[in-house]
Write an enzyme that holds these catalytic residues in place. Sequence first.
Site, short mmCIF file in Angstrom:
data_model
loop_
_atom_site.label_atom_id
_atom_site.label_comp_id
_atom_site.label_asym_id
_atom_site.label_seq_id
_atom_site.Cartn_x
_atom_site.Cartn_y
_atom_site.Cartn_z
N ASP A 13 32.04 38.44 34.82
CA ASP A 13 32.55 39.74 35.25
C ASP A 13 32.09 40.76 34.21
O ASP A 13 32.56 40.75 33.07
CB ASP A 13 34.08 39.67 35.35
CG ASP A 13 34.66 40.94 35.96
OD1 ASP A 13 33.93 41.95 36.06
OD2 ASP A 13 35.85 40.93 36.32
N TRP B 185 42.32 39.92 33.43
CA TRP B 185 42.64 41.03 34.33
C TRP B 185 43.58 40.50 35.43
O TRP B 185 43.25 39.49 36.07
CB TRP B 185 41.32 41.53 34.94
CG TRP B 185 41.40 42.70 35.86
CD1 TRP B 185 42.10 43.87 35.67
CD2 TRP B 185 40.72 42.83 37.12
NE1 TRP B 185 41.88 44.72 36.72
CE2 TRP B 185 41.04 44.11 37.64
CE3 TRP B 185 39.87 42.01 37.85
CZ2 TRP B 185 40.54 44.57 38.84
CZ3 TRP B 185 39.37 42.47 39.06
CH2 TRP B 185 39.71 43.75 39.54
N LYS C 294 33.02 52.62 36.00
CA LYS C 294 33.25 53.15 34.65
C LYS C 294 31.99 53.78 34.08
O LYS C 294 32.01 54.91 33.61
CB LYS C 294 33.72 52.05 33.69
CG LYS C 294 34.49 50.93 34.31
CD LYS C 294 35.92 51.28 34.61
CE LYS C 294 36.54 50.16 35.46
NZ LYS C 294 37.94 50.24 35.62
C1 LMR Z 1 41.73 48.15 35.15
O1 LMR Z 1 41.73 47.00 34.75
O2 LMR Z 1 42.60 48.98 34.88
C2 LMR Z 1 40.58 48.63 36.01
O3 LMR Z 1 39.65 47.62 36.19
C3 LMR Z 1 41.05 49.22 37.28
C4 LMR Z 1 41.52 48.18 38.25
O4 LMR Z 1 40.96 48.11 39.34
O5 LMR Z 1 42.44 47.43 37.90
#
Ligand code: LMR
Length: 401
Positions: free
Chosen positions: A214, A133, A249
């Site tokens: 996470d 992420w 979510k």
């Molecule tokens: C995402 O990865 O799109 C979600 O977790 C929203 C975010 O906060 O990035």
Amino acid sequence: MALPSLARVPAPPDPILGLAEAARADTRNGKINLSSGVFVDETGTTPVLPSVTEAERRILAAGRSKLYRPIDGEASFRDAVRDLVFTPEHEVVRSGRVAVSQTPGGTGGLRVAADFIRQTGGGGTIWMSQPTWPNHPQLFSLAGFRIREYPYTDPIGRRIDEGALLAALGEASPGDVVLLHGSCHNPTGVDPSPELWRKIGDLVEARRLLPLVDFAYQGFGDGLREDADWMDGLLRPGLELLVSTSYSKSFALYNERVGALFLVAGSTAEAAAAQSHVKIAIRSNYSNPPSHGGDIVATILADPALRALWEIELAAMRARIKANRAALVEAITARGIPGDWEPIATQRGMFALLGLSPEQVARLREEHAVYVVGRGRINVAGFTAATFGPFADALGAVLAG
Ligand code: LMR
């Protein structure tokens, strides 16, 4: 001229939320926004769950005050989410070695975890999957960590490269933090097998690493307990770790900012000692958590009928995502677009990675008004029946060169 000089240079927009803003501002007909991980129903909207509406009605009727909440949140919330993540029967719960804090979303939990580790003299280094992420490296480097990467999947993001992953983590030093995605890996949708979780657990134990899990998508993969299968391989008597969860979510509470940080210590006394430091991290960041989202989650989880309703709603979201995966692969393969698409149908959670080049991602946006993140991460939960075909057409066009 008092601001630091760097403050005069615009920073790039956030790779996910900045893109979502650009998508909102796009006035073209037929735009397709697959950027941030947000569930939409068949009408393209993100509904408030009926269980949430009912919980809010009860909270309002109870007329609670707006007094400060405890630094780490209400005990009713903390106990409820602890049991949701671990179950009351789990050894770490029965032995009383879990401490829980309510946090502002999963992101808030990760930041508190980062500050807690740094302020107690721990891990200067954190290992994260490549890819991960995009907020992970930003968040942990701003919290003072040195970032190291472990390879995760093959270059197009379809299958885990187990050998490369284990070899990289084998280089980690005692005390290093290992960031792991509990389920529904973001961005690939590819999770470790139970055997691989066990091997990761062995490595963590042998090298005395600190796992930080996470776990933002519990219930969006195969089910609430199924998605917690990482525990079976990773957790073992005496192992200490941190877990950050999000209820954005699973309860569709995106704008309430509710999550939790779990700290599993060696004993009850050590959990209490560590929690006193977590509370300092919270107090120095945002003092204490906002109450509304936590109250909603606690109300739903405490009431058997509301909880049953929520589990049905969660199962419906999960089923829709799975159906979207199948429909997407069907739309792509029906057009004969060359590529290894089938695995996308059976991946877990909201995301899939298409393995596109930056140029292809830019062409999707500029020529086709299709918004995807990074190397082609798509929010599979963001499709409607009307968008599979146009999306597959756009994908085919940019892949054809
Ligand atoms: C995402 O990865 O799109 C979600 O977790 C929203 C975010 O906060 O990035």
